[in-house]
Design a protein around this motif. Structure first.
Motif, PDB file in Angstrom:
ATOM      1  N   UNK A  17       0.835  -1.202   0.000  1.00 40.85           N
ATOM      2  CA  UNK A  17       0.000   0.000   0.000  1.00 40.85           C
ATOM      3  C   UNK A  17       0.870   1.253   0.000  1.00 40.85           C
ATOM      4  N   UNK A  18       1.953   1.239   0.782  1.00 42.02           N
ATOM      5  CA  UNK A  18       2.850   2.400   0.819  1.00 42.02           C
ATOM      6  C   UNK A  18       3.574   2.601  -0.505  1.00 42.02           C
ATOM      7  N   UNK A  19       4.016   1.507  -1.131  1.00 44.44           N
ATOM      8  CA  UNK A  19       4.771   1.622  -2.372  1.00 44.44           C
ATOM      9  C   UNK A  19       3.883   2.021  -3.544  1.00 44.44           C
ATOM     10  N   UNK A  20       2.576   1.796  -3.434  1.00 50.02           N
ATOM     11  CA  UNK A  20       1.663   2.252  -4.499  1.00 50.02           C
ATOM     12  C   UNK A  20       1.451   3.754  -4.450  1.00 50.02           C
ATOM     13  N   UNK A  21       1.773   4.359  -3.313  1.00 49.95           N
ATOM     14  CA  UNK A  21       1.622   5.807  -3.190  1.00 49.95           C
ATOM     15  C   UNK A  21       2.877   6.561  -3.607  1.00 49.95           C
ATOM     16  N   UNK A  22       4.015   5.851  -3.716  1.00 51.77           N
ATOM     17  CA  UNK A  22       5.246   6.518  -4.114  1.00 51.77           C
ATOM     18  C   UNK A  22       6.453   5.715  -3.701  1.00 51.77           C
ATOM     19  N   UNK A  77       5.713   0.401  -6.382  1.00 53.73           N
ATOM     20  CA  UNK A  77       4.833  -0.408  -7.222  1.00 53.73           C
ATOM     21  C   UNK A  77       4.158   0.549  -8.178  1.00 53.73           C
ATOM     22  N   UNK A  78       4.386   0.356  -9.463  1.00 52.06           N
ATOM     23  CA  UNK A  78       3.869   1.279 -10.462  1.00 52.06           C
ATOM     24  C   UNK A  78       2.339   1.261 -10.486  1.00 52.06           C
ATOM     25  N   UNK A  79       1.739   2.438 -10.383  1.00 53.69           N
ATOM     26  CA  UNK A  79       0.294   2.613 -10.553  1.00 53.69           C
ATOM     27  C   UNK A  79       0.094   3.916 -11.311  1.00 53.69           C
ATOM     28  N   UNK A  80      -1.169   4.244 -11.599  1.00 59.30           N
ATOM     29  CA  UNK A  80      -1.434   5.518 -12.259  1.00 59.30           C
ATOM     30  C   UNK A  80      -0.961   6.687 -11.410  1.00 59.30           C
ATOM     31  N   UNK A  81      -0.890   6.514 -10.073  1.00 58.67           N
ATOM     32  CA  UNK A  81      -0.465   7.620  -9.226  1.00 58.67           C
ATOM     33  C   UNK A  81       1.052   7.749  -9.185  1.00 58.67           C
ATOM     34  N   UNK A  82       1.757   6.631  -9.052  1.00 57.39           N
ATOM     35  CA  UNK A  82       3.208   6.716  -8.896  1.00 57.39           C
ATOM     36  C   UNK A  82       3.899   7.119 -10.186  1.00 57.39           C
ATOM     37  N   UNK A  83       3.249   6.966 -11.332  1.00 56.22           N
ATOM     38  CA  UNK A  83       3.893   7.298 -12.605  1.00 56.22           C
ATOM     39  C   UNK A  83       3.493   8.674 -13.124  1.00 56.22           C
ATOM     40  N   UNK A  84       2.625   9.380 -12.414  1.00 59.24           N
ATOM     41  CA  UNK A  84       2.231  10.716 -12.853  1.00 59.24           C
ATOM     42  C   UNK A  84       3.333  11.726 -12.559  1.00 59.24           C
ATOM     43  N   UNK A  85       3.571  12.613 -13.531  1.00 59.94           N
ATOM     44  CA  UNK A  85       4.442  13.751 -13.291  1.00 59.94           C
ATOM     45  C   UNK A  85       3.719  14.706 -12.332  1.00 59.94           C
ATOM     46  N   UNK A  86       4.449  15.439 -11.493  1.00 54.20           N
ATOM     47  CA  UNK A  86       3.772  16.379 -10.580  1.00 54.20           C
ATOM     48  C   UNK A  86       2.822  17.340 -11.280  1.00 54.20           C
ATOM     49  N   UNK A  87       3.167  17.794 -12.487  1.00 52.43           N
ATOM     50  CA  UNK A  87       2.275  18.706 -13.209  1.00 52.43           C
ATOM     51  C   UNK A  87       1.006  17.967 -13.649  1.00 52.43           C
ATOM     52  N   UNK A  88       1.125  16.684 -14.019  1.00 54.31           N
ATOM     53  CA  UNK A  88      -0.058  15.894 -14.362  1.00 54.31           C
ATOM     54  C   UNK A  88      -0.968  15.742 -13.144  1.00 54.31           C
ATOM     55  N   UNK A  89      -0.359  15.502 -11.989  1.00 55.82           N
ATOM     56  CA  UNK A  89      -1.149  15.405 -10.755  1.00 55.82           C
ATOM     57  C   UNK A  89      -1.860  16.719 -10.470  1.00 55.82           C
ATOM     58  N   UNK A  90      -1.152  17.826 -10.660  1.00 57.70           N
ATOM     59  CA  UNK A  90      -1.769  19.144 -10.432  1.00 57.70           C
ATOM     60  C   UNK A  90      -2.923  19.373 -11.392  1.00 57.70           C
ATOM     61  N   UNK A  91      -2.785  18.922 -12.647  1.00 52.44           N
ATOM     62  CA  UNK A  91      -3.872  19.082 -13.619  1.00 52.44           C
ATOM     63  C   UNK A  91      -5.107  18.301 -13.187  1.00 52.44           C
TER      64      UNK A  91
END
Length: 338
Positions: A17-22, A77-91
């Protein structure tokens, strides 16, 4: 259950769970999962070995497990969250905030859309977004009545029939049928507008504000396709807000801003503007579409919002309208304090 009584399976689930967040190092995982309060104590070598074995086992179980190079090495653990660029997350966060502001939303799909957007965000900021949207459903807007019909018509490719009350028009509700090409948010007030080809009266590209529609219905027996010739960039090229090529002939308005407002103008972010000169005063040219009366109707409220800190220099028609608005305001409210 206390952390020191966790089974291996519980540790693996908590680590995953922790590694899916980053990405995390072994030491970061130990502190995050409260396996130890310090990595300097006598128990640390044993905890480190246990975590390293857990990570090795997790690598065999989880296809998206990754070891990242570095000192110390990081794991994720790669997920849609861990692979997002910070600007993508901000969008995505900005999209969620826009959904919140445009959702008077007692309807389930408004809340569901917010929740789905929130799921894309890192766990550490998700609770803030959820708390900030906790009052969805407590506001009212007539736009909510049109949003569902407009979205359905647009996505399914069926015309939308509605009655519309145009500002500054005859004051009568007029029937329209619209093939929606785009639903656009106003860059200033975030109101939603449907842009498309109006087939029953104008027979041209037009922009309609959703909150000014009533008696809406989707026409499922008719279909349309969005033509390749429709380019939003061209349509909004002369738009101050959302009234683009469907409005009247664009005009250029020259404005002079007083020193106390100059720095705000120079910060930029305004569409179709060009700085002509700036010293203590700032002079800019603004390109904007006009309405049937020949005025840049979207631009005028923005000009008036600056009060005495702006002067309309040209054209003469816009300057006359601006002065008339100011004189009318003074005549209506200015005599009470004299």
């Amino acid at each position: 259950m206390p952390v020191d009584e966790w089974t291996k399976a519980q540790r693996l689930f908590a680590i995953a769970r922790a590694l899916r967040e980053g990405p995390h190092s072994v030491r970061q995982l130990a502190l995050l999962l409260h396996l130890t309060e310090s990595v300097d104590g006598p128990t640390w070598p044993g905890i480190e070995r246990t975590l390293q074995r857990d990570l090795n086992d997790l690598e065999l179980l989880e296809p998206d497990f990754e070891r990242l190079p570095g000192r110390p090495p990081l794991y994720r653990i790669r997920t849609h969250r861990t692979t997002l660029h910070p600007v993508e997350t901000l969008a995505l966060h900005a999209a969620a905030r826009l959904m919140y502001h445009r959702s008077p939303g007692h309807k389930h799909h408004h809340l569901q859309a917010l929740e789905r957007l929130a799921q894309w965000l890192p766990e550490r900021i998700r609770p803030v977004l959820r708390r900030s949207a906790s009052d969805v459903g407590k506001r009212h807007s007539r736009e909510d009545l049109a949003l569902e019909h407009a979205a359905q018509a647009w996505l399914e490719g069926h015309p939308l029939r509605f009655e519309y009350l145009a500002p500054g028009g005859s004051g009568q509700w007029r029937p329209n049928e619209l093939e929606i090409y785009l639903i656009e948010a106003h860059p200033v007030n975030l109101d939603l507008y449907a842009v498309g080809y109006e087939t029953s009266f104008h027979r041209a590209l037009r922009t309609f504000k959703l909150s000014r529609m009533r008696n809406l219905s989707v026409l499922p027996d008719r279909s349309y396709t969005i033509p390749d010739s429709f380019d939003p960039r061209s349509y909004f090229e002369s738009a101050w807000g959302v009234v683009g090529a469907g409005g009247g002939t664009p005009m250029t308005v020259r404005l002079r801003f007083a020193p106390e407002a100059a720095y705000r103008v120079l910060e930029g972010g305004y569409p179709n503007t060009e700085v002509i000169m700036h010293d203590r005063y700032v002079i800019i040219d603004v390109r904007a579409a006009t309405d049937a009366s020949g005025l840049p109707r979207e631009l005028v409220p923005w000009i008036l919002s600056w009060g005495p800190r702006v002067e309309v220099l040209e054209p003469a028609s816009v300057r006359a309208h601006w002065l008339r608005e100011l004189r009318d305001t003074l005549a209506r409210y200015g005599g009470n304090d004299g």
